[in-house]
Design a protein around this motif. Sequence first.
Motif, PDB file in Angstrom:
ATOM      1  N   LEU A  13       0.840  -1.226  -0.349  1.00 46.16           N
ATOM      2  CA  LEU A  13      -0.007   0.304   0.117  1.00 46.16           C
ATOM      3  C   LEU A  13       0.800   1.089  -0.300  1.00 46.16           C
ATOM      4  CD1 LEU A  13      -2.843  -1.457   2.923  1.00 46.16           C
ATOM      5  CD2 LEU A  13      -2.987  -1.344   0.261  1.00 46.16           C
ATOM      6  N   TRP A  14       0.790   2.568  -0.425  1.00 45.80           N
ATOM      7  CA  TRP A  14       1.082   4.040  -0.830  1.00 45.80           C
ATOM      8  C   TRP A  14      -0.146   4.320  -0.457  1.00 45.80           C
ATOM      9  CZ3 TRP A  14       5.312   6.404  -0.971  1.00 45.80           C
ATOM     10  CH2 TRP A  14       5.245   7.936  -0.987  1.00 45.80           C
ATOM     11  N   HIS A  15      -0.087   5.451   1.302  1.00 43.28           N
ATOM     12  CA  HIS A  15      -1.023   6.013   1.871  1.00 43.28           C
ATOM     13  C   HIS A  15      -2.071   5.325   2.238  1.00 43.28           C
ATOM     14  CE1 HIS A  15       2.386   9.368   2.836  1.00 43.28           C
ATOM     15  NE2 HIS A  15       2.330   9.187   1.805  1.00 43.28           N
ATOM     16  N   GLN A  16      -2.047   3.832   2.289  1.00 46.34           N
ATOM     17  CA  GLN A  16      -3.667   2.705   2.243  1.00 46.34           C
ATOM     18  C   GLN A  16      -4.337   2.835   0.774  1.00 46.34           C
ATOM     19  OE1 GLN A  16      -4.346   1.929   5.234  1.00 46.34           O
ATOM     20  NE2 GLN A  16      -3.092   2.738   5.928  1.00 46.34           N
ATOM     21  N   GLN A  17      -3.677   3.208  -0.537  1.00 44.74           N
ATOM     22  CA  GLN A  17      -3.823   3.309  -1.660  1.00 44.74           C
ATOM     23  C   GLN A  17      -3.011   1.603  -1.746  1.00 44.74           C
ATOM     24  OE1 GLN A  17      -3.200   6.428  -3.194  1.00 44.74           O
ATOM     25  NE2 GLN A  17      -5.315   7.647  -2.788  1.00 44.74           N
ATOM     26  N   LYS A  18      -3.920   0.990  -2.995  1.00 48.46           N
ATOM     27  CA  LYS A  18      -3.529  -0.459  -3.097  1.00 48.46           C
ATOM     28  C   LYS A  18      -2.544   0.341  -4.530  1.00 48.46           C
ATOM     29  CE  LYS A  18      -3.524  -5.139  -4.524  1.00 48.46           C
ATOM     30  NZ  LYS A  18      -4.985  -6.412  -5.175  1.00 48.46           N
ATOM     31  N   LEU A  19      -1.285  -0.782  -3.747  1.00 52.25           N
ATOM     32  CA  LEU A  19      -0.461  -0.273  -4.992  1.00 52.25           C
ATOM     33  C   LEU A  19       0.682  -1.240  -6.203  1.00 52.25           C
ATOM     34  CD1 LEU A  19       1.900   1.609  -6.980  1.00 52.25           C
ATOM     35  CD2 LEU A  19       3.327   1.242  -4.842  1.00 52.25           C
ATOM     36  N   CYS A  20       0.198  -2.197  -5.300  1.00 53.76           N
ATOM     37  CA  CYS A  20       0.560  -4.011  -5.640  1.00 53.76           C
ATOM     38  C   CYS A  20      -0.033  -4.985  -4.776  1.00 53.76           C
ATOM     39  CB  CYS A  20       2.010  -3.749  -5.132  1.00 53.76           C
ATOM     40  SG  CYS A  20       2.925  -5.390  -5.575  1.00 53.76           S
ATOM     41  N   GLY A  21       0.170  -6.426  -5.785  1.00 53.58           N
ATOM     42  CA  GLY A  21      -1.176  -6.744  -5.264  1.00 53.58           C
ATOM     43  C   GLY A  21       0.126  -9.048  -6.165  1.00 53.58           C
ATOM     44  N   ILE A  22       0.299  -9.774  -4.837  1.00 55.09           N
ATOM     45  CA  ILE A  22       1.825 -10.663  -4.961  1.00 55.09           C
ATOM     46  C   ILE A  22       0.053 -12.022  -4.798  1.00 55.09           C
ATOM     47  CG2 ILE A  22       3.592 -11.826  -3.799  1.00 55.09           C
ATOM     48  CD1 ILE A  22       4.190  -9.339  -3.331  1.00 55.09           C
ATOM     49  N   LEU A  23       0.741 -12.448  -5.537  1.00 58.24           N
ATOM     50  CA  LEU A  23       0.022 -13.961  -5.406  1.00 58.24           C
ATOM     51  C   LEU A  23       1.162 -15.210  -5.820  1.00 58.24           C
ATOM     52  CD1 LEU A  23      -3.688 -13.685  -7.427  1.00 58.24           C
ATOM     53  CD2 LEU A  23      -2.972 -13.593  -4.769  1.00 58.24           C
ATOM     54  N   ASN A  55     -12.295  -1.396  -7.520  1.00 59.39           N
ATOM     55  CA  ASN A  55     -13.513  -1.014  -6.209  1.00 59.39           C
ATOM     56  C   ASN A  55     -12.760  -0.990  -4.458  1.00 59.39           C
ATOM     57  OD1 ASN A  55     -12.006  -3.425  -6.013  1.00 59.39           O
ATOM     58  ND2 ASN A  55     -13.999  -4.854  -5.279  1.00 59.39           N
ATOM     59  N   GLN A  56     -11.727  -0.837  -4.889  1.00 62.33           N
ATOM     60  CA  GLN A  56     -10.964  -0.363  -3.725  1.00 62.33           C
ATOM     61  C   GLN A  56     -10.157   0.999  -3.728  1.00 62.33           C
ATOM     62  OE1 GLN A  56      -7.423  -3.016  -1.720  1.00 62.33           O
ATOM     63  NE2 GLN A  56      -8.372  -4.133  -4.223  1.00 62.33           N
ATOM     64  N   PRO A  57      -9.490   2.025  -2.620  1.00 61.55           N
ATOM     65  CA  PRO A  57      -8.675   2.668  -2.787  1.00 61.55           C
ATOM     66  C   PRO A  57      -7.006   2.374  -3.626  1.00 61.55           C
ATOM     67  CG  PRO A  57      -9.626   2.926  -0.761  1.00 61.55           C
ATOM     68  CD  PRO A  57      -9.797   1.535  -0.667  1.00 61.55           C
TER      69      PRO A  57
END
Length: 156
Positions: A13-23, A55-57
């Motif tokens: 997250l960057w300031h509570q906003q999603k920047l990256c996801g890992i699976l 659907n999310q910040p």
Amino acid sequence: ATGLALKWPNDLLWHQQKLCGILLEAQGGPSTQWDVVIGIGINCQFSEAQLAAINQPATDLSRICGQSIDRNRVASLLINTLYQMLNAYRNGGFARFHEQWRQHDAYLGKTVTVITADQRITGRSLGVNAKGRLLLDTARSIQVFHEGDVSLRTGS
């Protein structure tokens, strides 16, 4: 960098906003070698419409850096860093990264809700243990989460 945080189990997250996801997809067992496929999605450059459709910040690297992003350079840096981290993991497991995780844990000490396939459990996040499992302090006990389809949200 200030503003970066980790959201268990797999988001940056960057300031509570999603920047990256890992699976991670793993196959193997006690008597066989484990094979792991790692998928990493980094938000590099979105239009306003693309960001609004999420659907999310969320945010992207171009907004954080204030300029266009060279995706090939990002991929190169990521692969080199990932290679080094996987070697460190091989030599010490998650325990080698435990303290770093705690320093950047987005929800440590906060009230969160863990959503599984069949229930919602709310409690205070105690962070992760040395194996990377989420510890949740509920009204009744400390519960440990480590696998399956689990979603973590702030509040109840």
